[in-house]
Design a protein around this motif. Structure first.
Motif, PDB file in Angstrom:
ATOM      1  N   TYR A 123       0.829  -1.201   0.000  1.00 27.91           N
ATOM      2  CA  TYR A 123       0.000   0.000   0.000  1.00 27.91           C
ATOM      3  C   TYR A 123       0.863   1.251   0.000  1.00 27.91           C
ATOM      4  N   SER A 124       0.320   2.299  -0.573  1.00 30.30           N
ATOM      5  CA  SER A 124       1.016   3.567  -0.694  1.00 30.30           C
ATOM      6  C   SER A 124       1.114   4.249   0.675  1.00 30.30           C
ATOM      7  N   GLY A 125       2.259   4.825   0.963  1.00 30.15           N
ATOM      8  CA  GLY A 125       2.461   5.531   2.225  1.00 30.15           C
ATOM      9  C   GLY A 125       2.975   4.655   3.347  1.00 30.15           C
ATOM     10  N   PHE A 126       3.350   3.406   3.013  1.00 30.86           N
ATOM     11  CA  PHE A 126       3.854   2.507   4.061  1.00 30.86           C
ATOM     12  C   PHE A 126       5.110   3.063   4.714  1.00 30.86           C
ATOM     13  N   GLU A 127       6.014   3.627   3.893  1.00 33.39           N
ATOM     14  CA  GLU A 127       7.269   4.139   4.436  1.00 33.39           C
ATOM     15  C   GLU A 127       7.022   5.292   5.403  1.00 33.39           C
ATOM     16  N   ARG A 128       5.986   6.091   5.198  1.00 32.65           N
ATOM     17  CA  ARG A 128       5.673   7.183   6.113  1.00 32.65           C
ATOM     18  C   ARG A 128       5.148   6.651   7.439  1.00 32.65           C
ATOM     19  N   ASP A 129       4.389   5.573   7.381  1.00 32.75           N
ATOM     20  CA  ASP A 129       3.904   4.966   8.621  1.00 32.75           C
ATOM     21  C   ASP A 129       5.060   4.394   9.445  1.00 32.75           C
ATOM     22  N   VAL A 130       6.011   3.775   8.759  1.00 32.49           N
ATOM     23  CA  VAL A 130       7.189   3.243   9.457  1.00 32.49           C
ATOM     24  C   VAL A 130       7.972   4.380  10.106  1.00 32.49           C
ATOM     25  N   PHE A 131       8.160   5.476   9.362  1.00 32.29           N
ATOM     26  CA  PHE A 131       8.889   6.625   9.911  1.00 32.29           C
ATOM     27  C   PHE A 131       8.158   7.216  11.114  1.00 32.29           C
ATOM     28  N   LYS A 132       6.850   7.326  11.044  1.00 29.87           N
ATOM     29  CA  LYS A 132       6.067   7.859  12.158  1.00 29.87           C
ATOM     30  C   LYS A 132       6.202   6.968  13.390  1.00 29.87           C
ATOM     31  N   THR A 133       6.286   5.655  13.183  1.00 30.95           N
ATOM     32  CA  THR A 133       6.468   4.732  14.307  1.00 30.95           C
ATOM     33  C   THR A 133       7.793   4.991  15.025  1.00 30.95           C
ATOM     34  N   ILE A 134       8.847   5.216  14.239  1.00 31.59           N
ATOM     35  CA  ILE A 134      10.161   5.497  14.828  1.00 31.59           C
ATOM     36  C   ILE A 134      10.143   6.821  15.578  1.00 31.59           C
ATOM     37  N   VAL A 135       9.537   7.849  14.970  1.00 30.65           N
ATOM     38  CA  VAL A 135       9.472   9.170  15.607  1.00 30.65           C
ATOM     39  C   VAL A 135       8.693   9.083  16.918  1.00 30.65           C
ATOM     40  N   ASP A 136       7.574   8.386  16.920  1.00 35.30           N
ATOM     41  CA  ASP A 136       6.761   8.264  18.129  1.00 35.30           C
ATOM     42  C   ASP A 136       7.535   7.564  19.248  1.00 35.30           C
ATOM     43  N   TYR A 137       8.313   6.546  18.894  1.00 36.61           N
ATOM     44  CA  TYR A 137       9.066   5.816  19.931  1.00 36.61           C
ATOM     45  C   TYR A 137      10.093   6.725  20.604  1.00 36.61           C
ATOM     46  N   PHE A 138      10.873   7.452  19.805  1.00 32.54           N
ATOM     47  CA  PHE A 138      11.920   8.299  20.382  1.00 32.54           C
ATOM     48  C   PHE A 138      11.330   9.549  21.044  1.00 32.54           C
ATOM     49  N   SER A 139      10.169   9.995  20.610  1.00 29.53           N
ATOM     50  CA  SER A 139       9.565  11.196  21.191  1.00 29.53           C
ATOM     51  C   SER A 139       9.011  10.954  22.589  1.00 29.53           C
ATOM     52  N   GLN A 140       8.685   9.706  22.904  1.00 29.92           N
ATOM     53  CA  GLN A 140       8.091   9.429  24.217  1.00 29.92           C
ATOM     54  C   GLN A 140       9.140   9.234  25.312  1.00 29.92           C
ATOM     55  N   MET A 141      10.430   9.381  24.978  1.00 28.95           N
ATOM     56  CA  MET A 141      11.471   9.252  26.001  1.00 28.95           C
ATOM     57  C   MET A 141      11.372  10.412  26.987  1.00 28.95           C
ATOM     58  N   THR A 142      11.612  10.124  28.256  1.00 32.79           N
ATOM     59  CA  THR A 142      11.498  11.152  29.297  1.00 32.79           C
ATOM     60  C   THR A 142      12.721  12.062  29.354  1.00 32.79           C
ATOM     61  N   GLU A 143      13.826  11.634  28.770  1.00 27.83           N
ATOM     62  CA  GLU A 143      15.060  12.421  28.792  1.00 27.83           C
ATOM     63  C   GLU A 143      15.745  12.293  27.444  1.00 27.83           C
ATOM     64  N   PRO A 144      16.335  13.375  26.936  1.00 26.55           N
ATOM     65  CA  PRO A 144      17.008  13.290  25.630  1.00 26.55           C
ATOM     66  C   PRO A 144      18.232  12.388  25.704  1.00 26.55           C
ATOM     67  N   LEU A 145      18.692  11.961  24.549  1.00 24.40           N
ATOM     68  CA  LEU A 145      19.822  11.033  24.503  1.00 24.40           C
ATOM     69  C   LEU A 145      21.104  11.659  25.043  1.00 24.40           C
ATOM     70  N   LEU A 146      21.273  12.965  24.860  1.00 22.37           N
ATOM     71  CA  LEU A 146      22.462  13.640  25.385  1.00 22.37           C
ATOM     72  C   LEU A 146      22.303  14.035  26.845  1.00 22.37           C
ATOM     73  N   THR A 147      21.187  13.700  27.456  1.00 19.92           N
ATOM     74  CA  THR A 147      20.860  13.875  28.882  1.00 19.92           C
ATOM     75  C   THR A 147      20.773  15.351  29.271  1.00 19.92           C
ATOM     76  N   PHE A 148      19.969  15.598  30.285  1.00 21.75           N
ATOM     77  CA  PHE A 148      19.827  16.961  30.805  1.00 21.75           C
ATOM     78  C   PHE A 148      21.125  17.450  31.450  1.00 21.75           C
ATOM     79  N   ASN A 149      21.852  16.534  32.077  1.00 21.60           N
ATOM     80  CA  ASN A 149      23.060  16.936  32.814  1.00 21.60           C
ATOM     81  C   ASN A 149      24.137  17.515  31.914  1.00 21.60           C
ATOM     82  N   PHE A 150      24.181  17.068  30.643  1.00 21.88           N
ATOM     83  CA  PHE A 150      25.243  17.502  29.748  1.00 21.88           C
ATOM     84  C   PHE A 150      24.777  18.533  28.723  1.00 21.88           C
ATOM     85  N   PHE A 151      23.600  19.124  28.941  1.00 28.04           N
ATOM     86  CA  PHE A 151      23.061  20.095  27.987  1.00 28.04           C
ATOM     87  C   PHE A 151      24.027  21.257  27.785  1.00 28.04           C
ATOM     88  N   ASP A 152      24.512  21.848  28.867  1.00 28.35           N
ATOM     89  CA  ASP A 152      25.386  23.018  28.751  1.00 28.35           C
ATOM     90  C   ASP A 152      26.693  22.686  28.047  1.00 28.35           C
TER      91      ASP A 152
END
Length: 529
Positions: free
Chosen positions: A264-293
């Motif tokens: 079906y058309s648009g399958f690749e967009r659904d896969v991309f949205k799944t990846i974005v949703d997974y990483f967006s629900q993390m409570t802390e960024p990958l570079l961590t709050f402690n090392f932001f500065d």
């Protein structure tokens, strides 16, 4: 007012905020506008503000041309909330700015942010083993060496090439380094190198060193696979298999081995949205709050790419191993998707690379406290990461080699001279001058004679071996090193003193042993001629 590059250092986000406000106030054209049959002096339309600020951000070294119009609108919303601008009726405090024809103006003075006062975290004192404390034992005393008898010619040669007096010395045996000691050395030297690359007098303003886990640094350096990706000891912290499959699907599109792709058309967009949703629900960024500065401070080095790459290499070593692995996989996916010409467009209005930056910037870098410029700063950092991810997310070889050499140096037995610092990181420089071939041969001979003389003395004084074995060892030594042996035993008499001959007493001769036993007399015939 000319834009200037905000270099690395404490409160860089605040300095960038103040910089952009001053530039915006100085560069935004103000003129007379009419609204609802009423004229307003020195104001501007919302759409004009978006145009002006977007152009200003794109030409500014601190942000760059990848800033989108949508990000510019979001920044103006924050301007309105923080009373950098207000509407023509003096209202502000809400983020209801839109890209339209409504009128806004500057207040008499746009508030600049003051630099926050961080609570003093104090410098962490990393406790190293007490290298100057020698182990108990005979090694604490000066090493006894038999003095070598020299004639006047030898004495002249030796002292003619000597430089000054040789101070008294002793061997210092290092304590065995534990794993904890090695981890502390890695932490100390890594932070020291980071401070040097950033050009800061201290890391205190951008990093609380107590929050840096030395075990994480060592694991990120040594626990890696052939591709340089971190391998985790705790498998429960791995990315789910279905997320890895989705990421591989887009990277390898259209040839994907993990998933049977639907038609079906648009399958690749659904896969991309799944990846974005997974990483967006993390409570802390990958570079961590402690090392932001720290990471925001690195952005000040982007005009010197090699320095920025090294600073990011070192900073990424501080991350927890699970964060570093996810960052490696995510940024690699983003870069490869951006270059995949066979992948259909994932958005109708935004280029694939821009979409990658917008979708994942906040899950890579953001502040725990709401920072008004964190989205723009994160976008700048993520763009640089995508362009240089292979170097940045690899182990810095120069740092690794220097620390390993330092650890080996600390484990060596050191010679400590009186009044000298025995725990110097590197041996002191030595100076030399040219000598003749004869002097070289003499130094080579005399330099090796001292330990041989000590070995010979040990054989001589050893009372645990028999005289037979001692003679055998001495004969072997004399055959191998006749000159050293001759110095210790210059004459046969000195050698004989080591093995005094015992006079053997012969048993007394018995008189009866000399007499033949009694034999009877036998008469013999005599023949006369």
């Amino acid at each position: 007012m000319e834009p200037r590059l905000v270099g690395p250092g404490p409160y860089r986000a605040t300095r960038c905020w103040n910089e952009i406000i001053e530039l915006f106030r100085a560069g935004m054209p103000l003129r007379k506008h009419r609204c609802r049959f009423k004229s307003y002096e020195r104001c501007f339309k919302a759409s004009e503000a978006v145009e002006c600020l977007h152009e200003l951000l794109g030409s500014n070294q601190n942000f760059g041309p990848e800033v989108t119009r949508d990000q510019t609108v979001k920044l103006l919303k924050k301007f309105l909330k923080n009373h950098v601008i207000e509407d023509i009726k003096g209202r502000w405090g809400k983020e209801d700015f839109e890209d339209d024809g409504r009128l806004y103006r500057f207040p008499p003075s746009s508030p600049l942010k003051s630099y926050p006062k961080k609570p003093s975290c104090g410098k962490e004192v990393i406790k190293f083993p007490d290298w100057n404390e020698p182990r108990a034992g005979p090694s604490q005393e000066p090493i006894p060496v038999k003095s070598v008898a020299m004639n006047s010619e030898m004495w002249y040669k030796r002292h003619s090439i000597a430089i000054g007096e040789v101070p008294a010395c002793k061997l210092v045996f290092r304590r065995e380094l534990t794993q904890t000691n090695i981890e502390e050395i890695w932490k100390s030297m890594t932070l020291s190198r980071l401070q040097k690359v950033l050009g800061l007098d201290s890391l205190d303003e951008v990093l609380d060193t107590k929050l840096v886990n030395s075990k994480h640094i060592v694991q990120n350096v040594y626990n890696v696979n052939k591709q340089g990706i971190v391998t985790l000891e705790d498998k429960s912290k791995e990315l789910p298999h279905w997320i890895l499959s989705a990421m591989k699907c887009l990277v390898n599109w259209p040839s994907c081995s993990d998933l049977k792709q639907p038609t079906y058309s648009g399958f690749e967009r659904d896969v991309f949205k799944t990846i974005v949703d997974y990483f967006s629900q993390m409570t802390e960024p990958l570079l961590t709050f402690n090392f932001f500065d720290v990471f925001v401070s690195v952005l000040g080095l982007l005009q010197k790419p090699s320095k920025a790459v090294e600073a990011l290499q070192i900073s990424c070593l501080l991350l927890p191993p699970e964060n570093r692995k996810r960052l490696q996989l995510l940024v690699r996916m983003m870069a490869r998707i951006s270059l995949n010409q066979d992948l259909p467009r994932l958005s109708e209005s935004v280029r694939t690379r821009t979409l990658m930056v917008q979708a994942f910037s906040r899950c890579i870098l953001c502040s725990k406290d709401e920072i008004d410029l964190d989205e723009l700063l994160a976008a700048k950092l993520v763009s640089f990461l995508m362009d240089n991810y292979q170097e940045i997310l690899s182990v810095p070889s120069a740092l690794k080699s220097s620390i390993e050499d330092h650890v080996v140096h600390l484990q060596r037995v050191q010679i400590k001279y009186a009044g000298a610092d025995s725990d110097a990181t590197l041996p002191p420089p030595s100076f030399c001058h040219q000598i003749t071939t004869g002097e070289f041969e003499y130094q080579r001979a005399t330099g090796s004679q001292e330990p041989l003389a000590a070995l010979l003395e040990e054989i001589v004084m050893n009372k645990e071996i028999s005289l037979k074995d001692k003679k055998k060892k001495l004969k072997q030594f004399q055959k191998s090193y006749p000159e050293v042996y001759r110095v210790r035993f210059p004459s046969p008499e000195t050698e004989a003193m080591l093995f005094p001959e015992k006079t053997k007493q012969k048993p007394p001769i018995l008189m009866w042993a000399l007499k033949k036993p009694f034999q009877p007399f036998h008469r013999t015939r005599s023949f006369r001629m």
